[in-house]
Design a protein around this motif. Sequence first.
Motif, PDB file in Angstrom:
ATOM      1  N   ALA B 193       1.003  -1.485  -0.224  1.00 15.54           N
ATOM      2  CA  ALA B 193       0.256  -0.082  -0.233  1.00 15.54           C
ATOM      3  C   ALA B 193       0.943   1.223  -0.101  1.00 15.54           C
ATOM      4  O   ALA B 193       0.565   1.551  -0.553  1.00 15.54           O
ATOM      5  CB  ALA B 193      -0.794   0.041   1.405  1.00 15.54           C
ATOM      6  N   THR B 194       1.896   1.102   0.659  1.00 16.20           N
ATOM      7  CA  THR B 194       3.185   2.169   0.764  1.00 16.20           C
ATOM      8  C   THR B 194       3.508   2.553  -0.143  1.00 16.20           C
ATOM      9  O   THR B 194       3.521   4.050  -1.181  1.00 16.20           O
ATOM     10  CB  THR B 194       4.212   1.901   2.213  1.00 16.20           C
ATOM     11  OG1 THR B 194       3.340   1.601   3.284  1.00 16.20           O
ATOM     12  CG2 THR B 194       5.416   3.206   1.886  1.00 16.20           C
ATOM     13  N   GLY B 195       3.904   1.416  -1.363  1.00 14.71           N
ATOM     14  CA  GLY B 195       4.458   1.550  -2.380  1.00 14.71           C
ATOM     15  C   GLY B 195       4.211   1.887  -3.377  1.00 14.71           C
ATOM     16  O   GLY B 195       4.277   3.115  -4.303  1.00 14.71           O
ATOM     17  N   ALA B 198       0.967   6.228  -1.133  1.00 18.96           N
ATOM     18  CA  ALA B 198       2.379   6.310  -0.040  1.00 18.96           C
ATOM     19  C   ALA B 198       1.180   7.361   1.555  1.00 18.96           C
ATOM     20  O   ALA B 198       1.069   7.397   2.122  1.00 18.96           O
ATOM     21  CB  ALA B 198       3.686   7.737  -0.038  1.00 18.96           C
ATOM     22  N   ARG B 199       0.337   8.615   0.536  1.00 17.63           N
ATOM     23  CA  ARG B 199      -0.385   9.260   1.242  1.00 17.63           C
ATOM     24  C   ARG B 199      -1.931   8.566   1.383  1.00 17.63           C
ATOM     25  O   ARG B 199      -2.148   8.754   1.976  1.00 17.63           O
ATOM     26  CB  ARG B 199      -1.018  10.300   0.065  1.00 17.63           C
ATOM     27  CG  ARG B 199      -0.780  12.097   0.487  1.00 17.63           C
ATOM     28  CD  ARG B 199      -0.867  13.161   0.138  1.00 17.63           C
ATOM     29  NE  ARG B 199      -1.759  13.952   0.411  1.00 17.63           N
ATOM     30  CZ  ARG B 199      -2.216  14.906  -0.286  1.00 17.63           C
ATOM     31  NH1 ARG B 199      -1.715  15.108  -1.423  1.00 17.63           N
ATOM     32  NH2 ARG B 199      -3.132  15.883   0.199  1.00 17.63           N
ATOM     33  N   ALA B 200      -2.408   7.684   0.526  1.00 18.64           N
ATOM     34  CA  ALA B 200      -3.130   6.928   1.437  1.00 18.64           C
ATOM     35  C   ALA B 200      -3.184   6.121   1.546  1.00 18.64           C
ATOM     36  O   ALA B 200      -3.720   5.883   2.801  1.00 18.64           O
ATOM     37  CB  ALA B 200      -3.710   6.470  -0.198  1.00 18.64           C
ATOM     38  N   ARG B 207       1.715   3.254   9.271  1.00 20.78           N
ATOM     39  CA  ARG B 207       2.583   4.266   9.451  1.00 20.78           C
ATOM     40  C   ARG B 207       3.708   4.096   8.260  1.00 20.78           C
ATOM     41  O   ARG B 207       4.561   3.338   8.999  1.00 20.78           O
ATOM     42  CB  ARG B 207       2.911   3.766  10.972  1.00 20.78           C
ATOM     43  CG  ARG B 207       2.318   4.506  12.481  1.00 20.78           C
ATOM     44  CD  ARG B 207       2.827   3.377  13.727  1.00 20.78           C
ATOM     45  NE  ARG B 207       1.864   3.722  14.795  1.00 20.78           N
ATOM     46  CZ  ARG B 207       1.540   4.606  15.110  1.00 20.78           C
ATOM     47  NH1 ARG B 207       2.848   5.131  15.319  1.00 20.78           N
ATOM     48  NH2 ARG B 207       0.846   5.011  16.449  1.00 20.78           N
ATOM     49  N   VAL B 208       3.459   4.921   7.715  1.00 22.16           N
ATOM     50  CA  VAL B 208       4.238   4.561   6.139  1.00 22.16           C
ATOM     51  C   VAL B 208       5.959   4.902   6.943  1.00 22.16           C
ATOM     52  O   VAL B 208       6.632   3.870   6.115  1.00 22.16           O
ATOM     53  CB  VAL B 208       3.975   6.016   5.833  1.00 22.16           C
ATOM     54  CG1 VAL B 208       4.910   6.376   4.042  1.00 22.16           C
ATOM     55  CG2 VAL B 208       2.706   5.621   4.605  1.00 22.16           C
ATOM     56  N   GLY B 209       6.339   5.388   7.676  1.00 19.20           N
ATOM     57  CA  GLY B 209       7.506   5.966   7.823  1.00 19.20           C
ATOM     58  C   GLY B 209       8.334   4.913   8.974  1.00 19.20           C
ATOM     59  O   GLY B 209       9.036   4.550   8.238  1.00 19.20           O
ATOM     60  N   ARG B 210       7.729   3.943   9.079  1.00 13.12           N
ATOM     61  CA  ARG B 210       8.350   2.647  10.115  1.00 13.12           C
ATOM     62  C   ARG B 210       7.973   1.701   9.073  1.00 13.12           C
ATOM     63  O   ARG B 210       9.479   0.767   9.039  1.00 13.12           O
ATOM     64  CB  ARG B 210       6.983   1.857  11.475  1.00 13.12           C
ATOM     65  CG  ARG B 210       7.460   3.302  11.796  1.00 13.12           C
ATOM     66  CD  ARG B 210       6.573   2.239  13.495  1.00 13.12           C
ATOM     67  NE  ARG B 210       6.535   3.601  14.080  1.00 13.12           N
ATOM     68  CZ  ARG B 210       5.237   2.951  15.853  1.00 13.12           C
ATOM     69  NH1 ARG B 210       4.961   1.633  15.583  1.00 13.12           N
ATOM     70  NH2 ARG B 210       5.738   4.447  16.600  1.00 13.12           N
ATOM     71  N   VAL B 211       7.087   1.446   8.468  1.00  9.01           N
ATOM     72  CA  VAL B 211       7.200   0.793   7.332  1.00  9.01           C
ATOM     73  C   VAL B 211       8.383   1.238   6.188  1.00  9.01           C
ATOM     74  O   VAL B 211       8.762  -0.235   6.177  1.00  9.01           O
ATOM     75  CB  VAL B 211       5.926   0.542   5.799  1.00  9.01           C
ATOM     76  CG1 VAL B 211       5.893  -0.558   5.082  1.00  9.01           C
ATOM     77  CG2 VAL B 211       4.511   0.519   6.827  1.00  9.01           C
TER      78      VAL B 211
END
Lengths: 353, 339
Positions: B193-195, B198-200, B207-211
């Motif tokens: 999902a992050t890839g 990222a905003r969604a 927690r995008v940063g941690r991922v």
Amino acid sequence: MSATTRNRTRGAASEAALLTLLKLRTFIALFAVLLAFAVLVPNFVAAANLILMAKHVTLNAFLAIGMTFVIITGGIDLSVGSIVGLSAMVAGGLLMNGLVLPIGYTVWFNVLETTLITLALGIGVGAINGLLITRLNVAPFIATLGTLYVARGAALLMSEGRTFPNLAGTPEHANQGFDLLGGGRLFNVPYSVWALIVLALAASYLARSTPLGRHIFAVGGNERAAALSGMRVNRVKMFVYMFSGFCASIVGLIIASELMASHPATGETFELNAIAASVLGGTSMSGGRGTVGGTVIGAFVIGILSDGLVMMGVSSFWQTVIKGLVIIAAVVVDQAQRKLQQRVALMQVARAS
Amino acid sequence: MTGARISEFFGLNRWVWSLGGVLILWAILSVATSSFSLQSLSGVAVSASFLVIVALGQMLVITTGRGNIDLSIAGVITLSAFVSILVNAQAGLPVALVSVAAIGIAAGAVNAVLVVGLGIPAIIATLATGYMLATASLVANRSFAGSGVSPVLAAVAAGRIGGMPVIAIVALVVVALVSLLLGRTAYGRALSATGQNARAARLAGIRVGRVVAATFVASSVLAAFNGALLGAYVGGAFLEMGTPYILQSLGAVVLGGSLIFGGASTALGTVFGSLLLVMVVTTMQIVGLPPGTQDIVQGAVVIAVLALAGRSSIRRGRVTPRPPQPPPSGAAERLRATH
């Protein structure tokens, strides 16, 4: 009411002052390193040493100027170090062995022709980068990483990994005098430094005062808007990668000429120093912002830092660490500047209305 | 109907292409050369195992998108090969393994802080840490005294169980773990999902940063243990021993069909990508091409694959993801700042 207004005005004024300070950070860094080493290292500010350092810095400054334009468009060029190596090898090969045609005849070029062929080659590699990025839609960091390996492989292939040991040329081939570029001096200043001054002035003029220069900034600021307003985005991108290749092949020629020999590993890891100088000089990694003058000063900061550390006898490990920290600090400060700039601009707008 | 289903299968399972490449190249080599025997096939398996361990870490980083990439793995591999041998000679294997893990975690954490915490583009941050690690290897090289390869590590790296190289089994276990991680865990879903957006992903509570930070640590740790095993396999450590793995890991990932802009990765594809790349390199060595050709071919392969991928995404009318734009309010100042 009036008290809060006054407070706000004072806050805005101090923020504007801080912003000016941040904009001048490259100058401040330059004076700081010069002052520090002048105190710490004896004979650091002697004319002979300064000229020698200028000669070292010149190499990185050439690469960094080319890199600045690329980064302003929002791209990156990782292949410059390999283009330096390939250019040195091609110039060396042409001077030592000539161009061996398959029909059993060898063509020899004089020094000027060799130089022009090498520069054309650098522009050609840059054009390949540009075509990959604009026509085939490959991401800049992958395309140039690929050409990094291809160009380095080609450099190795030129001599099967060996050094071309003697580029002095011979009278019968009329190709003597290659040492002029790296060894010659005018008013006691090396030719390579003069060449840098000419290129930096030309690049600065290009960036500030020509349509192409403004288009480079526009493409980096907002590519879609630039395309919609009728700019030929692909041509602009082609130009910046070709210009970067051109700068890299100048560096290859200078190094080969200084050493009067060429080695296939010439220029390895040069790309990081070039990126560092651009970023230190205020070029924004997200594109759209940067100056040639700032980049040249950034190159001097890095060059003086590394030469000074060598003269102080700091180990190579700590030199790399310090350089890495300088780059990181530069990026962080740049981001702080951008945020502050937005706030100051908003305040000015608020005050105006 | 079946045509649509087949194209859907190919679309969902992009690793099929690299598997096809492996089979075709294998067939050609078996027919064309008698020297490409079962012996050299097991050599290919060993080389591909070392590559795939690194490439899986690279794949995780690439999956996070936004042009994230780990260029520091070369430095991690070289340094951990040196350190594992040095420490093993002085303090024994357990301490050596701990220090290798420490190198991996530390390098990954530094990358994560630079990229996630400070917002420095991954390509520059990892290039910089890579050079720092390379210089550290240079220092380690100076105090390098003889060979102290641990017999246990050597058994894992070069040993065989019933004809099967142990390192290949290790690699398969890592592949299975990463595959499960990507496909069956909440973390794997969060990563995709992050890839993809990222905003969604952030708005959806990830927690995008941690991922993203976790992928950099995973990549460095895999590279560190790979370096220790590689050192044990060749029976020593040397400078530049990790360098080929930068482009090769990238090549294995893109050949395997993972998207370079993130969001969609396949561990199985990376396995076949590694095999394909190693077979190409082995072929060049058998044919005896001069030094430098290998670099040219590998660089060209990576560019070619991505160029083809780029073309197909143009055809589908998709726009290449761009790095996040600064808010429009900054545009006026940026124009002013350039004057």
